[in-house]
Design a protein around this motif. Structure first.
Motif, PDB file in Angstrom:
ATOM      1  N   ALA A 153       0.867  -1.175   0.078  1.00 15.02           N
ATOM      2  CA  ALA A 153       0.097   0.012  -0.102  1.00 15.02           C
ATOM      3  C   ALA A 153       0.678   1.325  -0.099  1.00 15.02           C
ATOM      4  O   ALA A 153       0.574   2.396  -0.843  1.00 15.02           O
ATOM      5  N   ARG A 154       2.173   1.064   0.753  1.00 13.47           N
ATOM      6  CA  ARG A 154       3.036   2.270   0.798  1.00 13.47           C
ATOM      7  C   ARG A 154       3.527   2.553  -0.599  1.00 13.47           C
ATOM      8  O   ARG A 154       3.578   3.632  -1.028  1.00 13.47           O
ATOM      9  N   VAL A 155       4.010   1.506  -1.126  1.00 15.49           N
ATOM     10  CA  VAL A 155       4.724   1.565  -2.641  1.00 15.49           C
ATOM     11  C   VAL A 155       3.487   2.288  -3.540  1.00 15.49           C
ATOM     12  O   VAL A 155       3.817   2.958  -4.413  1.00 15.49           O
ATOM     13  N   ALA A 156       2.334   1.831  -3.379  1.00 17.28           N
ATOM     14  CA  ALA A 156       1.012   2.109  -4.320  1.00 17.28           C
ATOM     15  C   ALA A 156       1.019   3.528  -4.107  1.00 17.28           C
ATOM     16  O   ALA A 156       0.773   4.350  -5.099  1.00 17.28           O
ATOM     17  N   ARG A 157       0.918   4.000  -2.943  1.00 19.23           N
ATOM     18  CA  ARG A 157       0.740   5.615  -2.722  1.00 19.23           C
ATOM     19  C   ARG A 157       2.048   6.423  -3.363  1.00 19.23           C
ATOM     20  O   ARG A 157       1.932   7.470  -3.941  1.00 19.23           O
ATOM     21  N   HIS A 158       3.234   5.744  -3.054  1.00 22.44           N
ATOM     22  CA  HIS A 158       4.352   6.627  -3.707  1.00 22.44           C
ATOM     23  C   HIS A 158       4.171   6.590  -5.080  1.00 22.44           C
ATOM     24  O   HIS A 158       4.494   7.709  -5.885  1.00 22.44           O
ATOM     25  N   LEU A 159       3.658   5.455  -5.970  1.00 20.86           N
ATOM     26  CA  LEU A 159       3.814   5.333  -7.380  1.00 20.86           C
ATOM     27  C   LEU A 159       2.763   6.569  -7.890  1.00 20.86           C
ATOM     28  O   LEU A 159       2.797   7.139  -9.234  1.00 20.86           O
ATOM     29  N   GLU A 160       1.647   6.806  -6.986  1.00 20.07           N
ATOM     30  CA  GLU A 160       0.782   7.921  -7.647  1.00 20.07           C
ATOM     31  C   GLU A 160       1.158   9.210  -7.970  1.00 20.07           C
ATOM     32  O   GLU A 160       1.033  10.004  -8.712  1.00 20.07           O
ATOM     33  N   GLY A 161       2.287   9.543  -6.968  1.00 16.53           N
ATOM     34  CA  GLY A 161       3.101  10.746  -7.234  1.00 16.53           C
ATOM     35  C   GLY A 161       4.372  10.730  -7.849  1.00 16.53           C
ATOM     36  O   GLY A 161       5.008  11.935  -7.760  1.00 16.53           O
ATOM     37  N   CYS A 162       4.883   9.629  -8.262  1.00 12.80           N
ATOM     38  CA  CYS A 162       6.332   9.569  -8.601  1.00 12.80           C
ATOM     39  C   CYS A 162       6.239   8.768 -10.021  1.00 12.80           C
ATOM     40  O   CYS A 162       6.258   7.744 -10.290  1.00 12.80           O
ATOM     41  N   GLU A 163       6.312   9.998 -11.210  1.00 17.00           N
ATOM     42  CA  GLU A 163       6.405   9.356 -12.484  1.00 17.00           C
ATOM     43  C   GLU A 163       7.605   8.564 -12.783  1.00 17.00           C
ATOM     44  O   GLU A 163       7.497   7.790 -13.542  1.00 17.00           O
ATOM     45  N   ARG A 164       8.838   8.752 -12.063  1.00 18.50           N
ATOM     46  CA  ARG A 164       9.949   8.193 -12.314  1.00 18.50           C
ATOM     47  C   ARG A 164       9.824   6.688 -12.031  1.00 18.50           C
ATOM     48  O   ARG A 164      10.118   5.785 -12.651  1.00 18.50           O
ATOM     49  N   CYS A 165       9.284   6.489 -10.887  1.00 21.05           N
ATOM     50  CA  CYS A 165       9.026   5.023 -10.374  1.00 21.05           C
ATOM     51  C   CYS A 165       7.925   4.431 -11.088  1.00 21.05           C
ATOM     52  O   CYS A 165       8.108   3.206 -11.390  1.00 21.05           O
ATOM     53  N   ARG A 166       6.805   5.132 -11.640  1.00 23.32           N
ATOM     54  CA  ARG A 166       5.919   4.451 -12.532  1.00 23.32           C
ATOM     55  C   ARG A 166       6.549   4.107 -13.843  1.00 23.32           C
ATOM     56  O   ARG A 166       6.163   2.903 -14.228  1.00 23.32           O
ATOM     57  N   ALA A 167       7.399   4.739 -14.068  1.00 20.42           N
ATOM     58  CA  ALA A 167       8.299   4.489 -15.514  1.00 20.42           C
ATOM     59  C   ALA A 167       9.013   3.127 -15.254  1.00 20.42           C
ATOM     60  O   ALA A 167       9.086   2.186 -16.232  1.00 20.42           O
ATOM     61  N   GLU A 168       9.905   3.087 -14.175  1.00 16.21           N
ATOM     62  CA  GLU A 168      10.624   2.096 -13.721  1.00 16.21           C
ATOM     63  C   GLU A 168       9.614   0.546 -13.527  1.00 16.21           C
ATOM     64  O   GLU A 168      10.192  -0.385 -13.983  1.00 16.21           O
ATOM     65  N   LEU A 169       8.377   0.756 -12.789  1.00 20.05           N
ATOM     66  CA  LEU A 169       7.802  -0.235 -12.590  1.00 20.05           C
ATOM     67  C   LEU A 169       7.248  -0.752 -13.921  1.00 20.05           C
ATOM     68  O   LEU A 169       7.056  -2.188 -14.271  1.00 20.05           O
ATOM     69  N   LEU A 170       6.910   0.145 -14.765  1.00 15.08           N
ATOM     70  CA  LEU A 170       6.355  -0.369 -16.212  1.00 15.08           C
ATOM     71  C   LEU A 170       7.652  -1.379 -16.785  1.00 15.08           C
ATOM     72  O   LEU A 170       7.206  -2.318 -17.516  1.00 15.08           O
ATOM     73  N   ARG A 171       8.949  -0.716 -16.701  1.00 21.33           N
ATOM     74  CA  ARG A 171       9.943  -1.475 -17.285  1.00 21.33           C
ATOM     75  C   ARG A 171      10.123  -2.660 -16.787  1.00 21.33           C
ATOM     76  O   ARG A 171      10.627  -3.847 -17.344  1.00 21.33           O
ATOM     77  N   ILE A 172      10.118  -2.907 -15.415  1.00 24.92           N
ATOM     78  CA  ILE A 172      10.188  -3.939 -14.627  1.00 24.92           C
ATOM     79  C   ILE A 172       9.053  -4.907 -15.083  1.00 24.92           C
ATOM     80  O   ILE A 172       9.128  -6.409 -15.499  1.00 24.92           O
ATOM     81  N   GLU A 173       7.658  -4.744 -15.039  1.00 24.83           N
ATOM     82  CA  GLU A 173       6.833  -5.541 -15.539  1.00 24.83           C
ATOM     83  C   GLU A 173       6.795  -6.140 -16.978  1.00 24.83           C
ATOM     84  O   GLU A 173       6.547  -7.021 -17.145  1.00 24.83           O
ATOM     85  N   GLU A 174       7.499  -5.148 -17.782  1.00 20.79           N
ATOM     86  CA  GLU A 174       7.506  -5.755 -19.186  1.00 20.79           C
ATOM     87  C   GLU A 174       8.800  -6.804 -19.171  1.00 20.79           C
ATOM     88  O   GLU A 174       8.562  -7.587 -19.915  1.00 20.79           O
ATOM     89  N   ALA A 175       9.642  -6.522 -18.410  1.00 21.89           N
ATOM     90  CA  ALA A 175      10.626  -7.572 -18.595  1.00 21.89           C
ATOM     91  C   ALA A 175      10.120  -8.980 -17.882  1.00 21.89           C
ATOM     92  O   ALA A 175      10.532 -10.125 -18.322  1.00 21.89           O
ATOM     93  N   LEU A 176       9.450  -8.738 -16.917  1.00 22.00           N
ATOM     94  CA  LEU A 176       8.916 -10.050 -16.165  1.00 22.00           C
ATOM     95  C   LEU A 176       7.980 -10.615 -17.108  1.00 22.00           C
ATOM     96  O   LEU A 176       7.824 -11.974 -17.256  1.00 22.00           O
ATOM     97  N   GLY A 177       7.048 -10.043 -18.090  1.00 22.85           N
ATOM     98  CA  GLY A 177       6.252 -10.494 -18.926  1.00 22.85           C
ATOM     99  C   GLY A 177       6.968 -10.992 -20.087  1.00 22.85           C
ATOM    100  O   GLY A 177       6.409 -12.190 -20.491  1.00 22.85           O
ATOM    101  N   TRP A 178       8.083 -10.727 -20.242  1.00 26.63           N
ATOM    102  CA  TRP A 178       8.977 -11.161 -21.444  1.00 26.63           C
ATOM    103  C   TRP A 178       9.431 -12.642 -21.040  1.00 26.63           C
ATOM    104  O   TRP A 178       9.663 -13.607 -21.755  1.00 26.63           O
TER     105      TRP A 178
END
Length: 256
Positions: free
Chosen positions: A22-47
């Motif tokens: 829940a804390r990470v989710a709250r942080h992601l709401e206000g941090c564009e850099r971490c949202r982009a990093e999470l997207l990169r990680i999810e794409e890598a895990l999906g691969w």
């Protein structure tokens, strides 16, 4: 990469406990850099799910498998499953190694840039004063401040600082002549109580009359001081008007 990379990987894998997630989710709401990093990680895990090619069995093999005894069929299924698991594990290991190599290269570059920045501040410094410990469990002096009086960048060298309580950080404040406070950033000392901080002032240093360090809620600190002040110093510009004999710290390999 961000300083939250490990938590973002665990968040993407669903391995965080509910409170941390829940804390990470709250942080992601206000941090564009971490949202982009999470997207990169999810794409890598999906691969990873498509990294092992899917092979269609031949008709003859299908017939043999269907005709085999139930026990033999289970044995074949277990062997195929184990092979697939090993292949996926190998892909994951390669991914982890590539990630570690990339991270190590970036850390080396960041360390070199940081040491160059520290060296530049020390070379330009023409004023210095001691940072005094202000808590009973701290020594009388906990470090030193180095400034270029005509600039806006300085260096704070600290030692023998206790770690703040969990969930808290130390925050540096620049004290204006009118009593106002400007934040100069937050930090945590290493496990030996040391910290080496390059700080940037909003205005020229002569605008300020001192510096203080307080304990504030982590990870981002406070807009204004709210916690206990543990160290500080006052600046007497007139007493240092012609001072040019600064004892600068010697940077050891890897320090920073």
């Amino acid at each position: 990469m961000t300083e939250h990379e490990q938590e973002l990987v665990e968040y993407a894998l669903g391995e965080l406990d509910p409170e941390t997630a829940a804390r990470v989710a709250r942080h992601l709401e206000g941090c564009e850099r971490c949202r982009a990093e999470l997207l990169r990680i999810e794409e890598a895990l999906g691969w990873l799910g498509t990294a092992v090619p899917q092979v269609e069995p031949s008709p003859a093999l299908r017939a043999r498998v269907l005709a085999a005894a139930a026990f033999e069929g289970r044995q074949r299924w277990r062997l195929a499953w184990a092979r697939g698991l090993l292949a996926a594990a190998a892909v994951l290991l390669v991914f982890a190694l590539l990630l570690a190599i990339t991270r190590a290269d970036r850390q080396v570059n960041e360390l070199a840039a940081r040491q160059a920045s520290i060296a530049a501040v020390l070379a330009a410094a023409d004023w210095s004063t001691a940072m005094e410990g202000e808590r009973a469990d701290m020594p009388a002096r906990v470090g030193r401040v180095y400034l270029d009086r005509e600039g806006r960048t300085g260096l704070v060298v600290l030692e023998e600082l206790p770690r703040p309580d969990k969930g808290h950080v130390y925050q540096v404040w620049l004290i204006r002549s009118d009593g106002g406070r400007d934040s100069a950033g937050v930090f945590l000392p290493d496990f030996q109580g040391r910290a080496l901080l390059v700080i940037h002032a909003r205005d020229p240093w002569t605008t300020y009359q001192g510096m203080g360090i307080t304990v504030e809620p982590g990870p981002e600190g406070s807009g204004q001081p709210t916690g206990e002040r543990i160290a500080g110093c006052a600046w007497d510009w007139e007493a240092w008007a012609i001072y040019d004999g600064i004892a600068r710290p010697r940077l050891e390999a890897g320090q920073g």
